[in-house]
Motif scaffolding. Structure first.
Motif, mmCIF file in Angstrom:
data_model
loop_
_atom_site.group_PDB
_atom_site.id
_atom_site.type_symbol
_atom_site.label_atom_id
_atom_site.label_comp_id
_atom_site.label_asym_id
_atom_site.label_seq_id
_atom_site.Cartn_x
_atom_site.Cartn_y
_atom_site.Cartn_z
ATOM 1 N N GLY A 151 40.843 -78.681 -67.006
ATOM 2 C CA GLY A 151 39.568 -78.983 -67.647
ATOM 3 C C GLY A 151 39.737 -79.597 -69.017
ATOM 4 N N ALA A 152 40.600 -79.001 -69.823
ATOM 5 C CA ALA A 152 40.830 -79.529 -71.168
ATOM 6 C C ALA A 152 41.415 -80.933 -71.113
ATOM 7 N N ARG A 153 42.306 -81.181 -70.152
ATOM 8 C CA ARG A 153 42.921 -82.505 -70.053
ATOM 9 C C ARG A 153 41.872 -83.570 -69.723
ATOM 10 N N LEU A 154 40.968 -83.265 -68.806
ATOM 11 C CA LEU A 154 39.943 -84.249 -68.456
ATOM 12 C C LEU A 154 38.980 -84.470 -69.612
ATOM 13 N N LEU A 155 38.569 -83.421 -70.277
ATOM 14 C CA LEU A 155 37.654 -83.583 -71.410
ATOM 15 C C LEU A 155 38.282 -84.432 -72.510
ATOM 16 N N ALA A 156 39.580 -84.302 -72.707
ATOM 17 C CA ALA A 156 40.264 -85.065 -73.752
ATOM 18 C C ALA A 156 40.360 -86.546 -73.422
ATOM 19 N N LEU A 157 40.169 -86.912 -72.160
ATOM 20 C CA LEU A 157 40.289 -88.302 -71.729
ATOM 21 C C LEU A 157 38.953 -89.054 -71.778
ATOM 22 N N GLN A 158 37.907 -88.415 -72.254
ATOM 23 C CA GLN A 158 36.588 -89.041 -72.275
ATOM 24 C C GLN A 158 36.523 -90.180 -73.289
ATOM 25 N N ASP A 159 35.856 -91.259 -72.915
ATOM 26 C CA ASP A 159 35.648 -92.399 -73.808
ATOM 27 C C ASP A 159 34.597 -92.053 -74.867
ATOM 28 N N PRO A 160 34.589 -92.750 -75.996
ATOM 29 C CA PRO A 160 33.582 -92.492 -77.034
ATOM 30 C C PRO A 160 32.147 -92.671 -76.558
ATOM 31 N N ASP A 161 31.920 -93.546 -75.551
ATOM 32 C CA ASP A 161 30.560 -93.772 -75.077
ATOM 33 C C ASP A 161 30.117 -92.754 -74.023
ATOM 34 N N GLY A 162 30.947 -91.751 -73.758
ATOM 35 C CA GLY A 162 30.585 -90.707 -72.817
ATOM 36 C C GLY A 162 31.142 -90.878 -71.422
ATOM 37 N N ARG A 163 31.668 -92.063 -71.116
ATOM 38 C CA ARG A 163 32.218 -92.318 -69.795
ATOM 39 C C ARG A 163 33.694 -91.934 -69.750
ATOM 40 N N TRP A 164 34.254 -92.077 -68.562
ATOM 41 C CA TRP A 164 35.695 -91.971 -68.371
ATOM 42 C C TRP A 164 36.178 -93.265 -67.722
ATOM 43 N N ALA A 165 37.309 -93.750 -68.182
ATOM 44 C CA ALA A 165 37.937 -94.970 -67.643
ATOM 45 C C ALA A 165 37.013 -96.179 -67.708
ATOM 46 N N GLY A 166 36.036 -96.122 -68.584
ATOM 47 C CA GLY A 166 35.186 -97.285 -68.819
ATOM 48 C C GLY A 166 34.229 -97.635 -67.703
ATOM 49 N N GLY A 167 34.002 -96.723 -66.748
ATOM 50 C CA GLY A 167 33.128 -97.059 -65.637
ATOM 51 C C GLY A 167 32.375 -95.868 -65.093
ATOM 52 N N ALA A 168 31.334 -96.152 -64.306
ATOM 53 C CA ALA A 168 30.517 -95.101 -63.712
ATOM 54 C C ALA A 168 31.156 -94.563 -62.436
ATOM 55 N N PHE A 169 31.428 -95.449 -61.490
ATOM 56 C CA PHE A 169 32.030 -95.066 -60.211
ATOM 57 C C PHE A 169 33.442 -95.612 -60.080
ATOM 58 N N PHE A 170 33.677 -96.792 -60.660
ATOM 59 C CA PHE A 170 34.995 -97.420 -60.677
ATOM 60 C C PHE A 170 35.451 -97.581 -62.123
ATOM 61 N N PRO A 171 36.734 -97.397 -62.391
ATOM 62 C CA PRO A 171 37.221 -97.669 -63.751
ATOM 63 C C PRO A 171 37.075 -99.140 -64.084
ATOM 64 N N ALA A 172 37.010 -99.428 -65.368
ATOM 65 C CA ALA A 172 36.797 -100.807 -65.804
ATOM 66 C C ALA A 172 37.892 -101.742 -65.320
ATOM 67 N N ASP A 173 39.116 -101.226 -65.157
ATOM 68 C CA ASP A 173 40.230 -102.081 -64.747
ATOM 69 C C ASP A 173 40.563 -101.915 -63.263
ATOM 70 N N ALA A 174 39.601 -101.484 -62.450
ATOM 71 C CA ALA A 174 39.856 -101.243 -61.026
ATOM 72 C C ALA A 174 40.291 -102.519 -60.318
ATOM 73 N N ASP A 175 41.265 -102.384 -59.417
ATOM 74 C CA ASP A 175 41.728 -103.489 -58.581
ATOM 75 C C ASP A 175 40.881 -103.498 -57.311
ATOM 76 N N PRO A 176 40.034 -104.505 -57.120
ATOM 77 C CA PRO A 176 39.152 -104.513 -55.949
ATOM 78 C C PRO A 176 39.890 -104.604 -54.621
ATOM 79 N N THR A 177 41.174 -104.947 -54.662
ATOM 80 C CA THR A 177 41.942 -105.050 -53.415
ATOM 81 C C THR A 177 42.722 -103.774 -53.111
ATOM 82 N N GLY A 178 42.731 -102.836 -54.041
ATOM 83 C CA GLY A 178 43.514 -101.617 -53.858
ATOM 84 C C GLY A 178 42.666 -100.458 -53.389
ATOM 85 N N PRO A 179 43.270 -99.270 -53.246
ATOM 86 C CA PRO A 179 42.511 -98.087 -52.843
ATOM 87 C C PRO A 179 41.564 -97.631 -53.940
ATOM 88 N N GLN A 180 40.542 -96.903 -53.561
ATOM 89 C CA GLN A 180 39.554 -96.367 -54.494
ATOM 90 C C GLN A 180 40.230 -95.523 -55.569
#
Length: 305
Positions: A47-76
């Motif tokens: 839990g602490a590890r995930l909370l520490a990874l939060q972005d300043p805007d409240g998101r994680w990995a820069g995205g809602a369902f997909f991270p901002a740098d998601a590869d559309p050809t790779g696995p989810q």
């Protein structure tokens, strides 16, 4: 059912996110014991590890369902906001530990049509998680309850593929929907059509086609954790355990779970959902799984009580 002492000790030797649930549901520890362990989840381990990874805007990995740098050809990938919130909620993190996350996410947008985060979008599973996470974080997501009422199929369930014209419900979408709707009922006293969705699953004995009686697909008997969007008989049984519904039509699914127990008293997990994660929360696929073992033992204990 009684768990072998070595299995229970193995389960207790785990991250607080799992340990407090083992203490409560299998070890029968006093309330003050498991509540103290649960209170540790935001401060140490997963839990602490995930909370520490939060972005300043409240998101994680820069995205809602997909991270901002998601590869559309790779696995989810499983690192974006919704997946993290699902885990934190399932691990029993108090909403207060997330501070003003709900307010910050009011400005976030889904990748689909740039829709506002707490309003949901068109996917049944995504809307189910949004309803669950919004309820947990104190957001008014009552509009999503109405959305589910408007999008239920004639056969009683739901299907994320309704956008493509599907008129038949799916096991995956229906289970996600009834979990969220039952939670909304508990939180708000709202009456929903969750019971109709549950009947859809029960009519099919949690694993078979209604038309032919054949197994719906091999994956129905595969178990993993986190559940992600996937249906399994263990996932379904855990829902019915949570809402306190016992029905003879579950017996076959219970027998499947019971039959998968290894001679050492543990269960293994499959790798149904490859894709990037922040960090692993369970052992490798094919090896004994603390999470699956806990879930299976909890279901079997409930069924046999």
């Amino acid at each position: 059912m009684d768990e072998p002492e070595q299995v229970l000790d193995w389960l207790l030797d785990s991250d607080p996110a799992l340990r407090w649930q083992v203490e409560r549901d299998l070890a029968d520890e006093p309330t003050e014991v498991w509540e103290a362990t649960r209170a540790r989840v935001p401060h140490e381990g997963f839990g602490a590890r995930l909370l520490a990874l939060q972005d300043p805007d409240g998101r994680w990995a820069g995205g809602a369902f997909f991270p901002a740098d998601a590869d559309p050809t790779g696995p989810q990938p499983w690192t974006a906001t919704t997946w993290v919130l699902n885990s934190l909620r399932e691990w029993g993190v108090d909403a207060g530990a997330l501070g003003d996350t709900a307010e910050r996410l009011a400005d976030a947008r889904w990748e689909y049509d740039d829709l506002p985060y707490w309003g949901g979008e068109v996917d049944c599973c995504i809307n189910a998680w949004t309803l669950l996470n919004g309820g947990w974080l104190g957001v008014d997501v009552s509009g999503l309850v109405r959305w589910f009422e408007e999008h239920r199929m004639a056969d009683g369930g739901w299907n994320c593929a309704w956008v493509e014209g599907s008129t038949r419900s799916s096991f995956h979408s229906t289970l996600a929907a009834v979990r969220a709707l039952r939670d909304a009922e508990r939180r708000t006293g709202t009456t929903t059509s969750a019971a109709a969705g549950e009947e859809y699953l029960l009519e099919r004995r949690l694993r078979r086609r209604l038309s032919t009686g054949e197994l719906v697909a091999p994956w129905v008997d595969d178990h993993t954790y986190p559940f992600r969007w996937g249906y399994s008989v263990l996932n379904a049984l855990d829902h019915f355990r949570e809402v306190g519904t016992r029905d003879a039509r579950m017996a076959e699914a219970v027998d499947v779970v019971r039959s998968q127990r290894r001679p050492d008293g543990r269960w293994t997990r499959t790798d149904r959902f490859p894709g990037a994660v922040w960090f692993p929360v369970d052992g490798p696929a094919g090896e004994p799984s603390r999470w699956v073992t806990f879930l299976a033992l909890r279901v079997l204990r409930w069924w046999g009580s």
